[in-house]
Design an enzyme around this catalytic site. Structure first.
Site, PDB file in Angstrom:
ATOM      1  N   ASP A 146      46.236  -9.902   2.977  1.00 47.60           N
ATOM      2  CA  ASP A 146      45.408 -10.910   3.163  1.00 47.60           C
ATOM      3  C   ASP A 146      45.840 -11.997   2.359  1.00 47.60           C
ATOM      4  O   ASP A 146      46.131 -12.116   1.459  1.00 47.60           O
ATOM      5  CB  ASP A 146      43.850 -10.526   2.593  1.00 47.60           C
ATOM      6  N   ASP A 205      44.391 -14.801   9.244  1.00 51.78           N
ATOM      7  CA  ASP A 205      45.022 -14.334   7.997  1.00 51.78           C
ATOM      8  C   ASP A 205      44.823 -13.202   7.301  1.00 51.78           C
ATOM      9  O   ASP A 205      45.231 -12.907   6.209  1.00 51.78           O
ATOM     10  CB  ASP A 205      44.283 -15.653   7.015  1.00 51.78           C
ATOM     11  N   GLU A 206      44.468 -12.183   8.053  1.00 50.11           N
ATOM     12  CA  GLU A 206      44.644 -10.808   7.577  1.00 50.11           C
ATOM     13  C   GLU A 206      45.039  -9.737   8.687  1.00 50.11           C
ATOM     14  O   GLU A 206      44.687  -9.933   9.840  1.00 50.11           O
ATOM     15  CB  GLU A 206      43.290 -10.388   6.945  1.00 50.11           C
TER      16      GLU A 206
END
Length: 394
Positions: free
Chosen positions: A14, A107-108
């Site tokens: 993350d 983003d993860e």
DNA sequence: TCTGGGGTCCTAGGACCC
DNA sequence: TCTGGGGTCCTAGGACCC
């Protein structure tokens, strides 16, 4: 000494304050400043730097409130093109480790590193390599949760933030999970948390130790058994690299909040046309068509309704989606209701070539379909701003 | 000037069919 | 005269995630 990550093949990676970090990575002058990435006058916080979080600023908070809490913060608009590029580079970095990468958002991602041990080392070593690589190549930091279970890895990365790693070996899962507030569980939001608290279930341990039947009576069979599994760290979810070209999105939509609430039919229809064009444009790029058109309205008091209609055949034609949305809107017979937001979504998407256009519609729709393709071609050459329906020219 | 925009999944009732 | 079930599709709403 044995590595505690040896039986923990799942990584959840993350990025730390992704939007804010990307926005400031080439701005050393901003590195220790409170930075907020967010939208316009009626928007919310998309991302806040850790300096801004010290003032209480959080994601999803209204911008007005965030500015009040932190008046000296630097406010930046999101650059989605840049964010997409950085995201793609990061995901590519993950795929150099393993093909089993499941992106959850820009983003993860989850990584199953089971097959990478011989080549790259233990999961913990892999996590540290990834963090170093991303820092070197992209100039941003990330945090990694390492566990044997997907849902536990997800919680572990949050605990590792910022810029850290946390390994939760199988024998430590319950001691890690049970003290947490139930609201920390993935899938437990504000409403469910409040309901569980009302039932006296405050910690994850409380949920774990209540009889399953009792829990299911309170929250429903499905959610009950799901929560029980999460609370014991026994969910069987696996990491799947998905959403390839053969598996399209299930729906595509667009909505927009007006700068000021409106009750003007002309303004609403103009917006519906723009949103229909945006959605069907994306559908044509993706090569999909859909049968169900959903209109979304949010009123000034924030109540939200949807109205949908399923067409006999899938479509990607701007005018067809637009006309359906207008019909749904008119069927409501609103009398001067003040609208805050309108949205258009098309569901039940399938590859366009699987759609059989009815002959009876063929004649009329063919013309609109051709018009759409001409618009698409012009948009590719001159940019989408250059081509728009005549009624959108102001 | 409280509360974005992109999605996914679940539930529940009614229609309709067998 | 009294009322079965199962399955699927459609619609509306709601919760949740980032």
């Amino acid at each position: 000494m044995t590595d505690p990550s040896l039986r923990c093949p799942i990584l959840h990676v993350d990025m730390d304050a992704f939007y804010a970090s990307v926005a400031t990575r080439d701005r050393p002058d901003l590195h220790d400043r409170p930075v907020i990435v967010g939208g316009g006058s009626r928007g919310v916080v998309l991302s806040a730097s850790y300096a801004a979080r010290l003032h209480g600023v959080r994601s999803a908070m209204p911008m007005t409130r965030a500015r009040r809490m932190c008046p000296h913060a630097v406010v930046l608009a999101p650059d989605f093109e840049l964010l997409g590029q950085v995201s793609a580079a990061v995901m590519e970095c993950f795929r150099r480790v393993t093909p089993l990468v499941e992106a959850l958002s820009l983003d993860e991602a989850f990584l199953d590193v089971r097959g990478a041990a011989r080549r790259l080392g233990t999961p913990l070593e892999i996590a540290e390599q990834l963090r170093a690589t991303i820092h070197d190549e992209q100039g941003i930091t990330c945090s990694v949760g390492v566990a044997a279970v997907v849902s536990v890895a997800k919680l572990a990365s949050r605990r590792a933030k910022p810029d850290g790693v946390l390994v939760v070996p199988p024998e430590e899962i319950t001691s890690f999970l049970h003290p947490l507030d139930v609201g920390e569980l993935w899938g437990v939001g504000e409403k469910t948390r409040a309901m569980l608290h009302r039932l006296g279930l405050v910690t994850v341990g409380d949920v774990a130790h209540i009889p399953l039947r009792t829990l299911q009576r309170a929250v429903g069979a499905g959610l009950g058994s799901h929560l029980h599994e999460l609370a014991w760290g026994t969910d069987r979810r696996v990491v799947t690299a998905r959403r390839g070209p053969d598996e399209p999105d299930r729906s595509m939509g667009a909505d927009e909040t007006f700068d000021r609430d409106t009750d003007d039919r002309e303004v609403v229809l103009r917006e519906l046309l723009r949103l229909s064009a945006r959605v069907t444009g994306r559908m044509r790029v993706a090569g999909v068509a859909g049968r169900t058109v959903t209109l979304k309205l949010r009123f000034a008091d924030f109540t939200t309704i949807t109205r949908s209609r399923t067409l006999p055949e899938g479509t990607d034609v701007t005018q067809e989606v637009y006309r359906t949305a207008v019909r749904l809107y008119d069927a409501l017979g609103l009398q001067r209701a003040r609208l805050r937001l309108v949205g258009v979504r098309v569901e039940g998407l399938v590859p366009r070539e699987t759609v059989q256009r009815q002959l009876v519609l063929g004649e009329r729709e063919h013309g609109w379909s051709e018009a759409d393709r001409a618009v698409d071609r012009a948009a590719r050459r001159f940019g989408s701003a250059a081509v728009r329906p005549a009624s959108l020219l102001s």
